[in-house]
Design an enzyme around this catalytic site. Structure first.
Site, mmCIF file in Angstrom:
data_model
loop_
_atom_site.group_PDB
_atom_site.id
_atom_site.type_symbol
_atom_site.label_atom_id
_atom_site.label_comp_id
_atom_site.label_asym_id
_atom_site.label_seq_id
_atom_site.Cartn_x
_atom_site.Cartn_y
_atom_site.Cartn_z
ATOM 1 N N GLU A 127 -6.416 -3.642 0.502
ATOM 2 C CA GLU A 127 -5.690 -3.278 1.722
ATOM 3 C C GLU A 127 -4.621 -2.227 1.453
ATOM 4 O O GLU A 127 -3.989 -2.250 0.397
ATOM 5 C CB GLU A 127 -5.026 -4.558 2.263
ATOM 6 C CG GLU A 127 -4.117 -4.317 3.436
ATOM 7 C CD GLU A 127 -3.260 -5.533 3.767
ATOM 8 O OE1 GLU A 127 -3.523 -6.638 3.240
ATOM 9 O OE2 GLU A 127 -2.321 -5.378 4.557
ATOM 10 N N TRP A 132 5.886 2.733 0.675
ATOM 11 C CA TRP A 132 5.793 1.281 0.764
ATOM 12 C C TRP A 132 4.597 0.801 0.010
ATOM 13 O O TRP A 132 3.520 1.241 0.194
ATOM 14 C CB TRP A 132 5.683 0.890 2.240
ATOM 15 C CG TRP A 132 6.896 0.156 2.544
ATOM 16 C CD1 TRP A 132 8.067 0.644 3.046
ATOM 17 C CD2 TRP A 132 7.067 -1.230 2.306
ATOM 18 N NE1 TRP A 132 8.961 -0.351 3.119
ATOM 19 C CE2 TRP A 132 8.380 -1.517 2.672
ATOM 20 C CE3 TRP A 132 6.282 -2.243 1.806
ATOM 21 C CZ2 TRP A 132 8.915 -2.783 2.559
ATOM 22 C CZ3 TRP A 132 6.798 -3.497 1.687
ATOM 23 C CH2 TRP A 132 8.124 -3.748 2.073
ATOM 24 N N ARG A 183 -5.477 -14.117 -0.684
ATOM 25 C CA ARG A 183 -4.939 -12.837 -1.133
ATOM 26 C C ARG A 183 -4.185 -13.060 -2.438
ATOM 27 O O ARG A 183 -3.448 -14.038 -2.578
ATOM 28 C CB ARG A 183 -3.987 -12.281 -0.061
ATOM 29 C CG ARG A 183 -3.579 -10.859 -0.313
ATOM 30 C CD ARG A 183 -2.557 -10.365 0.703
ATOM 31 N NE ARG A 183 -1.209 -10.681 0.284
ATOM 32 C CZ ARG A 183 -0.122 -10.071 0.751
ATOM 33 N NH1 ARG A 183 -0.231 -9.125 1.688
ATOM 34 N NH2 ARG A 183 1.078 -10.411 0.342
HETATM 35 O O1 KDG Z 1 6.890 -6.447 8.198
HETATM 36 C C1 KDG Z 1 6.077 -6.066 7.134
HETATM 37 C C2 KDG Z 1 5.097 -7.170 6.818
HETATM 38 O O2 KDG Z 1 4.453 -7.588 7.974
HETATM 39 C C3 KDG Z 1 4.049 -6.723 5.836
HETATM 40 O O3 KDG Z 1 4.626 -6.205 4.689
HETATM 41 C C4 KDG Z 1 3.135 -7.877 5.467
HETATM 42 O O4 KDG Z 1 1.757 -6.361 4.258
HETATM 43 C C5 KDG Z 1 1.868 -7.391 4.883
HETATM 44 C C6 KDG Z 1 0.669 -8.183 5.136
HETATM 45 O O5 KDG Z 1 -0.400 -7.729 4.743
HETATM 46 O O6 KDG Z 1 0.784 -9.248 5.725
HETATM 47 MG MG MG Z 2 -0.339 -5.717 4.275
#
Ligand code: KDG
Ligand code: MG
Length: 413
Positions: A247, A413, A147
């Protein structure tokens, strides 16, 4: 085989974790992960005050019935707190059932469909050279899918980008909850600019492809920050770089938003880490609006509903990409790996790797070799919990950051 006791365990070895341990009258124990990052104690209370008293003397073998009893019986269904609590019970009961059978859980789920689960790791950098170093460090650790997250010119910090270079290869500093703790215990506030992000990201992928070639599977997480039309534009702009997935392009509540993105781009889409029920997916799966299901066993009610969800996705040719950041405990991670082994429509598994302190409390048996994870053949899910070490890491309040635009508006977010 009756449930004799159920304990809600809270510990903070590097970050906070909530674990349920169920013990049967013949002494078999099972573990379940109930960690909800930044809201951990709400789930601990839900378990201690409302679930544990209902479990005592129940038949530990009746997993489906216990799941339905806690889900339908509560009247108030779904939501991350409820579903994390039910997940912990469900996972612990599967752990017990598999131990009683003397088999690794994946055998009870139908047996292995593959030799191991392809994992992806998190490379990041504040600028392109730092990012390229981080990709190299992840390749050296054995990752075969990566990623890509990057700093944005003009922004001081970006969520998901390590605060310092990961080139050393041993740093796991994508620990959002911990780094957001302040003296007064409020979340850190970060400033976000979507237009600057949209301008910058294609250049970053251009540089990564130029350095590492066309083969390496590359992923990217939008962390729910775009509008549908912005996400469509990004998906199109990234098409030349052949992403494995984009994602969480848009906020998770809005399933219809994915229709618009889909109309404009062939970049594969993944969503679901903030979902907690199959009902969050009905439009997405039924209309084939996504390519990967991102839910966590921990936040979706456990192994039982996750298996059903993945079977539902399989009907539409949609594959798994289960959530596996470090705020999923090693117990939740192991449970995911057993599903990854068993389901036919496996896609990829996120694997960030827990801090050394975390792995002193949670003793795991899963392995990571040549880019593939394997849950091991230890009976059950293959994780044990060390109470003595856990007691040395008391709970510490910590929050994820809050995101604001440059004018101060709270942003998604
Ligand atoms: O608690 C929030 C995280 O698990 C998250 O932000 C991590 O986006 C994330 C990921 O794709 O692992
Ligand atoms: Mg994520």
């Amino acid at each position: 085989m009756k449930i004799r006791s159920a304990e809600t365990l809270v510990t903070s070895p590097g970050r906070n974790f909530v674990t349920l341990r169920i013990t049967t009258d013949d002494g078999i124990t099972g573990l379940g992960d109930a960690t909800l990052n930044g809201r951990e104690l709400a789930v601990a209370s839900y378990l201690r005050d409302h679930v544990v008293p209902l479990l005592i003397d129940r038949d530990a073998a009746r997993i489906e019935d216990t799941w339905q009893y806690l889900y339908r019986g509560a009247y108030w269904r779904r939501g991350p707190v409820t579903m994390a609590a039910i997940a912990a019970v469900d996972t612990a009961l599967w752990d017990i059932k598999a131990k009683a059978a003397g088999m690794p859980l994946y055998q009870l789920l139908g047996g292995a469909s593959r030799t191991g689960a392809l994992a992806y790791g998190h490379a990041s950098g504040r600028d392109v050279p730092e990012l390229l170093d981080s990709v190299r460090a992840h390749l050296a650790k054995g990752y075969r899918a990566i990623r890509i997250q990057t700093g944005i010119p003009g922004l001081d910090s970006v969520y998901g980008v390590a605060a310092s270079s990961a080139a050393g290869g041993e740093r796991y500093d994508y620990e959002p909850a911990r780094r957001s703790t302040t003296a007064v215990n409020r979340p850190v506030e970060e400033v976000w600019d979507t237009r600057a992000y949209l301008r910058h990201l294609p250049n970053v992928f251009e540089a990564v492809r130029a350095e590492f070639g066309p083969e390496l599977p590359l992923l990217h997480d939008g962390h729910h920050r775009m509008t549908p039309i912005q996400a469509a534009k990004l998906g199109k702009a990234l098409e030349p770089y052949d992403l494995f997935w984009l994602e969480d392009a848009t906020p998770g509540e809005d399933q219809a938003a994915l229709r618009l993105i889909r109309q404009h781009t062939t970049t594969p889409l993944a969503i679901g880490e903030v979902f907690n029920s199959v009902y969050d997916y009905t439009t997405l799966l039924g209309e084939r609006l996504i390519d990967y299901v991102r839910s966590a066993v921990t936040h979706t009610g456990g192994v039982t509903p996750m298996r059903k969800l993945l079977d539902f996705a399989a009907v539409y040719g949609i594959r798994s990409g289960l959530h596996g950041p470090t705020d999923i405990s090693p117990v939740g991670m192991a449970a995911a790996l057993h599903l990854d082994m068993a389901v036919h429509n496996f896609g990829i598994q996120e694997y960030m790797q827990h801090a050394a302190q975390t792995l002193e409390v949670f003793r795991t048996s899963y392995t990571f070799t040549d880019g593939l994870l394997h849950p091991s053949d230890t009976p059950g899910i293959g994780v044990t919990y060390d109470d003595d070490v856990a007691a040395t890491f008391p709970y510490e309040p910590a929050y994820l950051p809050v995101n604001r635009l440059k004018d101060g508006t709270v942003h998604d977010w």
